[in-house]
Design an enzyme around this catalytic site. Structure first.
Site, mmCIF file in Angstrom:
data_model
loop_
_atom_site.group_PDB
_atom_site.id
_atom_site.type_symbol
_atom_site.label_atom_id
_atom_site.label_comp_id
_atom_site.label_asym_id
_atom_site.label_seq_id
_atom_site.Cartn_x
_atom_site.Cartn_y
_atom_site.Cartn_z
ATOM 1 N N LYS A 11 0.854 -1.194 0.000
ATOM 2 C CA LYS A 11 0.000 0.000 0.000
ATOM 3 C C LYS A 11 0.885 1.238 0.000
ATOM 4 C CE LYS A 11 -4.589 0.450 0.532
ATOM 5 N NZ LYS A 11 -5.513 -0.278 -0.359
ATOM 6 N N THR A 58 -3.930 -5.426 0.483
ATOM 7 C CA THR A 58 -3.298 -4.119 0.694
ATOM 8 C C THR A 58 -4.105 -3.310 1.706
ATOM 9 O OG1 THR A 58 -4.393 -2.976 -1.130
ATOM 10 C CG2 THR A 58 -2.345 -4.165 -1.637
ATOM 11 N N ASP A 59 -5.405 -3.631 1.824
ATOM 12 C CA ASP A 59 -6.226 -2.954 2.844
ATOM 13 C C ASP A 59 -5.757 -3.351 4.247
ATOM 14 O OD1 ASP A 59 -8.561 -1.210 3.268
ATOM 15 O OD2 ASP A 59 -9.314 -2.976 4.347
ATOM 16 N N ARG A 176 30.405 34.440 -7.284
ATOM 17 C CA ARG A 176 29.144 34.043 -7.927
ATOM 18 C C ARG A 176 28.127 33.649 -6.872
ATOM 19 N NH1 ARG A 176 29.803 27.807 -10.252
ATOM 20 N NH2 ARG A 176 30.451 26.927 -8.259
ATOM 21 N N GLN A 228 31.581 20.696 -6.181
ATOM 22 C CA GLN A 228 32.205 19.410 -5.852
ATOM 23 C C GLN A 228 32.961 19.501 -4.520
ATOM 24 O OE1 GLN A 228 32.018 20.719 -8.885
ATOM 25 N NE2 GLN A 228 32.095 19.192 -10.504
ATOM 26 N N HIS A 256 21.578 27.843 -11.409
ATOM 27 C CA HIS A 256 22.339 28.948 -12.006
ATOM 28 C C HIS A 256 21.530 30.235 -11.970
ATOM 29 C CE1 HIS A 256 25.043 25.826 -13.209
ATOM 30 N NE2 HIS A 256 24.155 25.275 -14.026
HETATM 31 N N1 AZA Z 1 31.095 22.782 -10.692
HETATM 32 C C1 AZA Z 1 30.643 23.986 -10.227
HETATM 33 O O1 AZA Z 1 30.669 24.220 -9.010
HETATM 34 N N2 AZA Z 1 30.163 24.913 -11.093
HETATM 35 C C2 AZA Z 1 30.136 24.662 -12.409
HETATM 36 C C3 AZA Z 1 30.602 23.433 -12.909
HETATM 37 C C4 AZA Z 1 31.095 22.452 -12.016
HETATM 38 O O2 AZA Z 1 31.520 21.342 -12.394
HETATM 39 N N3 AZA Z 1 30.446 23.470 -14.258
HETATM 40 N N4 AZA Z 1 29.926 24.655 -14.564
HETATM 41 N N5 AZA Z 1 29.714 25.388 -13.464
#
Ligand code: AZA
Length: 304
Positions: A11, A58-59, A176, A228, A256
């Site tokens: 369920k 399932t009930d 950024r 990353q 972005h």
């Molecule tokens: N990692 C980022 O932090 N910014 C990005 C990446 C990326 O691999 N590619 N474009 N902008």
């Protein structure tokens, strides 16, 4: 000839709310869960031979969710899932696996006049908390918890030094916007029984706050060189503060924000150091993922 592969049933979208009233203090605690139960076992003939004798309806599965919620703790959801999954394995000999997925509403206690209110809550809609519990006969209980957190920082993020070739148009930046709806998912150490899960209930409950703490603290303090690198530091921090977790996975959709050139309007400067008004872009988005394991983890090498 054909062969039946994985066959599961149960369920989905079973909604349940539970209140705990403390008669001494008058303080109430609430939880609201949406539960999916999927069972596996000797049920092949229900698919291949029109044999309903192997089916728990399932009930009845839905009813069981309510009864287990009444008789057992419904929080943390990891414990509720373990007790519920184990119930199906114990109750029905021919059911060998119970998969319990839970979405938990984050009802947070209101602070009113500077004090925690005894019975009023607000839903923190930006935060999603989910749990997956797999109970397997003879193999114990695997619990994965997850949280989604939406974050943005308006500076303190750079991105430069990447491969520049015939396909590259992205300009380097030392400043950024960094934003994501981060999904954090962590696998707890393996448990043998629901009793063992219960003995660790307070740590399981703390996992969600730890995911929040690790994500927010690193996100805010790190001068990010890339999603990353920041993600990796978050994962390290989570495993540092949550020793009961074997591994943690971060999934980071990179949202972005695009500068808008407004110079066409009376020479208005809105790019580079003058950028203030941006276009939040919904698609496409970067997607950065990684799993970090404790080196001793049983699950090291798991795939995303
Ligand atoms: N990692 C980022 O932090 N910014 C990005 C990446 C990326 O691999 N590619 N474009 N902008």
């Amino acid at each position: 000839m054909y062969q039946l592969g994985d066959a599961l049933y149960g369920k989905d979208n079973v909604r349940v709310y539970k209140v705990h009233r403390n008669p001494t203090t008058g303080v109430q605690d609430v939880c609201e869960l949406t539960v999916c139960v999927l069972l596996e076992g000797d049920i092949e003939t229900s698919y291949t031979k029109e044999d309903n004798s192997v089916l728990v309806t399932t009930d009845a599965i839905k009813n069981t969710v309510y009864i287990v919620a009444k008789k057992s703790p419904a929080t943390p959801p990891e414990l509720f899932g373990a007790i519920l999954g184990d119930h199906f394995i114990q109750q029905y000999n021919h059911i060998h696996k119970a998969h319990i997925s839970i979405d938990a509403v984050t009802w947070s206690r209101m602070t009113v006049d500077g004090k925690p209110h005894p019975h009023s809550f607000f839903e923190d809609g930006s935060v999603k908390r989910t749990v997956q519990v797999d109970v397997v006969r003879g193999a114990g209980i695997t619990i994965t918890s997850a949280a989604s957190l939406s974050v943005l920082k308006s500076t303190g993020s750079e991105f430069w030094g990447y491969i520049k070739d015939a396909y590259t148009t992205l300009p380097e930046t030392r400043d950024r916007i960094l934003s994501s709806n981060v999904d954090v998912k962590w696998v707890w150490r393996h448990f043998a029984t629901p009793q063992e899960v219960e003995a660790h209930a307070s740590q399981l409950e703390a996992g969600f706050a730890a995911a929040r703490e690790a994500t927010f603290a690193v996100f805010a303090k790190d001068v990010s060189m890339s999603a990353q690198a920041t993600l990796y530091k978050m994962a390290e921090r989570f495993l540092d503060i949550m020793p009961l977790a074997d591994s943690v996975e971060y999934s980071w959709p990179n949202k972005h924000y695009i500068e808008i050139d407004l110079s066409w309007h009376k020479g208005l400067q809105n790019t580079g150091k003058d950028a203030e008004v941006y276009l939040p872009q919904s698609a496409p988005n970067g997607l950065i993922k990684a799993i970090l394991h404790r080196s001793s983890s049983r699950n090291a090498g798991a795939k995303l």
